[in-house]
Design an enzyme around this catalytic site. Sequence first.
Site, mmCIF file in Angstrom:
data_model
loop_
_atom_site.group_PDB
_atom_site.id
_atom_site.type_symbol
_atom_site.label_atom_id
_atom_site.label_comp_id
_atom_site.label_asym_id
_atom_site.label_seq_id
_atom_site.Cartn_x
_atom_site.Cartn_y
_atom_site.Cartn_z
ATOM 1 N N HIS A 241 4.361 34.120 -1.109
ATOM 2 C CA HIS A 241 5.098 35.327 -1.380
ATOM 3 C C HIS A 241 5.746 35.862 0.654
ATOM 4 C CE1 HIS A 241 1.148 35.647 -4.230
ATOM 5 N NE2 HIS A 241 0.634 35.326 -3.826
ATOM 6 N N LYS B 267 28.050 35.800 15.912
ATOM 7 C CA LYS B 267 27.398 35.675 14.958
ATOM 8 C C LYS B 267 27.605 33.820 14.832
ATOM 9 C CE LYS B 267 25.880 37.273 11.505
ATOM 10 N NZ LYS B 267 27.238 38.354 10.549
ATOM 11 N N GLU C 8 25.139 28.782 1.408
ATOM 12 C CA GLU C 8 25.153 30.000 1.051
ATOM 13 C C GLU C 8 25.720 29.668 -0.184
ATOM 14 O OE1 GLU C 8 25.268 34.060 3.194
ATOM 15 O OE2 GLU C 8 26.968 32.056 4.457
#
Length: 459
Positions: A153, A280, A287
């Site tokens: 989970h 960043k 992705e």
Amino acid sequence: MWGGRFAAGPASVMREINASIPFDKRLWKQDIAGSKAHVAMLARQGIVAQADADAISAGLDQIAAEYEANGVPVNLDLEDIHMVTESRLAELIGAAAGRLHTARSRNDQVATDFRLWVRDAMDEVDAGLAALQAMLLTRAEEHADAVMPGFTHLQSAQPVTLGHHLMAYYEMVRRDRSRFADARERLNECPLGAAALAGTGFPIDRHATAAALGFAKPTDNSLDSVSDRDFALDYLMAATQCSLHLSRLAEEFIIWASQPFGFVKLPDAYSTGSSIMPQKRNPDAAELVRGHAGRIMGCMNALCVTMKGLPLAYSKDMQDDKPPVFEAHDLLGLSIAAMTGMIETVTFRTDRMRGLAESGFATATDLADWLVREGNVPFREAHHITGRAVAAAEAAGVQLADLPIETLKGIDARIDERIYAVLTVDASVASRKSHGGTAPDQVRVRIAQAQKNAEGQTK
Ligand code: ARG
């Protein structure tokens, strides 16, 4: 090609909708190999004179050299790779070129070309996946002892090792390779000689052309031969499942690279910066692997839907079989290479993984198991006792191993000092020695076995 029957040429939109040459030019090598095998057989069977067959074969070699050097010319009037090549052959050798198409049709021709192409594609994917597995083994061996939180989970569950975690992906890739290998075996029957749909009256030798093209045997039903695209669907389904695994691994890298996790530092070579936020470092490659999986599934779905309503035998809808396979293959190749590169170059922040493994009460199950083993407590009761210990630790703001023995004894008198030996994350992982468990010794056994089987691939 069918001028005898037709008085007028096609409308320009017909010419455009009908043409497959913009994409099926990718089949040129397979098309030439198929034609050479076919014409050699025609000569051996006395269907075409040897001199004509020799001229055709030499012409095909020259065309192959031209395609290699300059690419395949795209002329929509010539519709597809079969017609482009045949018309060039006629330019080169004259009327004898017209004998090549004896005892075959573009229906069995394209089915053969496409099988050959997909077979090569499967071999390419297999080589890429073997390299990915080798990289997973290298990094897993390096980190066989590195403790990290194991999740269910996405909540800290029990400590595992990073080596064990990476080896989970090795197993997924092993199954992917076995799916492609299965599909390759089913694919490997040759449709050439099924002709348009019913076979041919010429005394052809289908066993000879099948063998010349590396197929195990000819296909056994001419209608099925020209209408079957299972091999392309098998490829796409295997590609779908493989891309799904790569996407899950990519997703882990994305989560792990986020600041709150900080489990990995992705290399510059597989990251991008932001044009506005200087701090960043974005996991774009991961992705895109995750994104590509969606497109690959879309390709699989596209061909399923194309095929589902088609009566026997060939219908032109089937010309649309190629773009989704080509697209999926390109995307899958990139995804495999990108994941292999990321695994090779990623920095695993094992200190951070260990720190988090030690902070999530991840050894609670070990406490419960100890009560079962040493105190003969039924597991359900042990679970309850342990829950109270976790609550006490949480209230005190400490880890289980930091609770004083008096506190633990206060929760259950059967607990004694020996409990501390099982509460460390190292003891926890070392104890999970069951087959396939996370104990470093177990993980090393599996790695060694996998390294030994490296050529045996799917074991
Ligand atoms: N370009 C066609 C395809 O890919 C070749 C087969 C054409 N056959 C036909 N009967 N029109 O499907």
